[in-house]
Design a protein around this motif. Structure first.
Motif, mmCIF file in Angstrom:
data_model
loop_
_atom_site.group_PDB
_atom_site.id
_atom_site.type_symbol
_atom_site.label_atom_id
_atom_site.label_comp_id
_atom_site.label_asym_id
_atom_site.label_seq_id
_atom_site.Cartn_x
_atom_site.Cartn_y
_atom_site.Cartn_z
ATOM 1 N N HIS A 1 0.828 -1.229 -0.019
ATOM 2 C CA HIS A 1 0.072 0.027 -0.005
ATOM 3 C C HIS A 1 0.927 1.274 -0.086
ATOM 4 O O HIS A 1 1.673 1.424 0.848
ATOM 5 N N ASN A 2 0.848 2.101 -0.999
ATOM 6 C CA ASN A 2 1.488 3.449 -1.206
ATOM 7 C C ASN A 2 1.106 4.441 -0.126
ATOM 8 O O ASN A 2 -0.301 4.743 -0.093
ATOM 9 N N PRO B 1 1.391 8.714 0.570
ATOM 10 C CA PRO B 1 1.955 9.791 0.099
ATOM 11 C C PRO B 1 3.309 9.960 0.480
ATOM 12 O O PRO B 1 3.444 10.316 1.839
ATOM 13 N N SER B 2 4.162 10.357 -0.379
ATOM 14 C CA SER B 2 5.518 10.593 0.137
ATOM 15 C C SER B 2 5.705 11.872 1.063
ATOM 16 O O SER B 2 6.506 12.147 1.802
ATOM 17 N N GLU C 1 11.146 5.200 1.041
ATOM 18 C CA GLU C 1 11.086 6.263 0.011
ATOM 19 C C GLU C 1 11.989 5.722 -1.085
ATOM 20 O O GLU C 1 13.222 5.725 -0.728
ATOM 21 N N GLY D 1 13.528 6.859 -4.815
ATOM 22 C CA GLY D 1 13.500 7.924 -5.822
ATOM 23 C C GLY D 1 14.799 7.413 -6.593
ATOM 24 O O GLY D 1 15.685 6.415 -6.574
ATOM 25 N N ASP E 1 4.972 -2.633 -6.120
ATOM 26 C CA ASP E 1 5.426 -2.453 -7.464
ATOM 27 C C ASP E 1 6.021 -0.884 -7.316
ATOM 28 O O ASP E 1 5.374 0.093 -6.944
ATOM 29 N N TYR E 2 7.131 -0.520 -7.969
ATOM 30 C CA TYR E 2 7.605 0.703 -8.142
ATOM 31 C C TYR E 2 7.700 1.154 -9.584
ATOM 32 O O TYR E 2 8.209 0.590 -10.315
ATOM 33 N N LYS F 1 9.216 9.358 -7.399
ATOM 34 C CA LYS F 1 9.247 9.173 -5.961
ATOM 35 C C LYS F 1 7.997 8.499 -5.245
ATOM 36 O O LYS F 1 6.835 8.941 -5.540
ATOM 37 N N GLU F 2 8.345 7.283 -4.813
ATOM 38 C CA GLU F 2 7.233 6.477 -4.062
ATOM 39 C C GLU F 2 7.554 6.334 -2.676
ATOM 40 O O GLU F 2 8.732 6.362 -2.536
ATOM 41 N N VAL F 3 6.510 6.167 -1.928
ATOM 42 C CA VAL F 3 6.719 5.731 -0.556
ATOM 43 C C VAL F 3 6.004 4.528 -0.199
ATOM 44 O O VAL F 3 4.783 4.515 -0.534
ATOM 45 N N PHE F 4 6.606 3.639 0.864
ATOM 46 C CA PHE F 4 5.821 2.463 0.741
ATOM 47 C C PHE F 4 5.866 2.066 2.179
ATOM 48 O O PHE F 4 7.162 2.520 2.939
#
Length: 246
Positions: free
Chosen positions: A24-25, A27-28, A158, A160, A212-213, A217-220
């Motif tokens: 579940h991502n 928000p960064s 995070e 990136g 999945d990336y 920029k994504e945060v998990f």
């Protein structure tokens, strides 16, 4: 059908096994800046077995040279396909057999064997663990920046890019690796290593795919701690693919 044989290469003791084909991502902007790990490292994955008499020299070399090296991360996977040699590996897990076969398939290797070291998921070609000093002297291959950060009472990771959108991969997974840093030495009572007391470092016990990336920029979210084990997060270009960052 599987055939087990001794390799006829220069290292005649090296064992080989023929393969069969078979989140579940968050928000960064919600994450704090309390970064726990941010520098790129080279990931060395050692596949070995307590029942293989070719493994102790490689294991000793890696522990001596890389277990306290801040630029590399040693991860030890104990496989099970040599358990029929008289000693069932006390840390063995069939998932690690499968992980090694995934690498073999992507790298177009005819077989899996022990000991084998995979450097950065195969991004750094490596014929033998003895070649590590030369291979690690080459320029780094990390494409992604991976930071583990605190958020409230938990943690997030995070991801990136170091290189903007100039990337060499199409799809990637974010994987949490839980490992036991220094378990108790194991006395081997039977098999080829009978009478030896084997040390272990960074023995992998669990893998959790966080998601999945897609890039950018994504945060998990990171799962809760597993019995005090250490945590590493890697981003990998699919099963058996190269490691893009850790």
């Amino acid at each position: 059908i599987r055939q087990i044989f001794r390799s006829s290469s220069a290292n005649k003791a090296q064992k080989t096994m023929i393969m069969t084909t078979t989140a579940h991502n968050v928000p960064s902007n919600t994450a704090s800046t309390d970064t726990m790990h941010s520098s790129p490292v080279t990931v060395l994955e050692l596949f070995q077995s307590q029942g293989c008499n070719s493994c102790p020299p490689a294991n000793d070399f890696l522990i001596s040279n890389f277990s306290n090296d801040l630029t590399t991360l040693l991860l030890t996977y104990e496989v099970t396909y040599w358990d029929n040699l008289g000693w069932a590996d006390t840390f063995g897990n069939r998932r690690w057999d499968e992980r090694q076969r995934d690498y073999a398939a992507v790298l177009r290797q005819r077989s899996v064997y022990t000991p084998q070291v995979i450097a950065d998921g195969g991004a750094r070609p490596l014929a033998s663990w003895r070649d590590l000093p030369q291979v690690l002297g080459q320029r780094g291959v990390a494409e992604l920046n991976v930071n583990i950060m605190t958020q409230g009472d938990g943690r997030v990771v995070e991801v990136g890019s170091w290189k903007g959108e100039n990337r060499s991969w199409n799809a990637a997974q974010v994987v949490a690796v839980w490992y036991e840093e220094q378990p108790v030495d194991v006395v081997i009572l039977r098999g080829e290593n009978r009478g030896l007391t084997l040390p272990h470092r960074n023995v992998v016990r669990h893998l959790d795919v966080l998601g999945d990336y897609p890039g950018g920029k994504e945060v998990f979210e990171v799962p809760d701690d597993r019995m005090g084990m250490r945590l590493c997060v890697i981003v990998q270009a699919g099963r058996g693919g190269k490691i893009l960052g850790a």
